[in-house]
Design a protein around this motif. Structure first.
Motif: not given
Length: 107
Positions: A21, A23, A31, A51, A57, A60, A72, A74, A100, A102, A104
């Protein structure tokens, strides 16, 4: 995910799949830069979902002080080698306007 569903065919020869994920600043150019980062470096991008909804946010950790909307992304990657996950994280952290990253999910 139900136990009968698989993310990769057994014959694909991948070390694993990982869902990250990301951010970032809410802009489709960001993107595009994220996707371009992986296509140029021969990563297998299985899915990329951006997204653009206006989620809060500030909930988070690490994004509490970011002003403006946050997107976000994915990102599902097929890893060929075990060290690809670390390389992917380093590549994403170099992209301009990524706040950031992460992990997931990892299969």
């Amino acid at each position: 995910m139900s136990p009968g569903v698989t993310l990769a065919h057994p014959g694909e020869g991948v070390a694993g799949l990982v869902v990250l994920t990301v951010y970032a600043r809410a802009d489709l150019a960001v993107c595009s830069r994220v996707l371009q980062t992986f296509t140029v470096r021969q990563f297998a991008v299985e899915r990329l979902v951006a997204d653009l909804s206006r989620f809060d946010h500030r909930a988070v950790k690490g994004l509490e002080d970011v002003r403006g909307p946050v997107m976000r992304i994915a990102l599902v990657l097929s890893l060929q080698r075990e060290d690809d996950l670390e390389r992917a994280g380093k590549l994403l952290n170099r992209v301009v306007d990524v706040y950031k990253v992460e992990q997931t999910f990892k299969a």
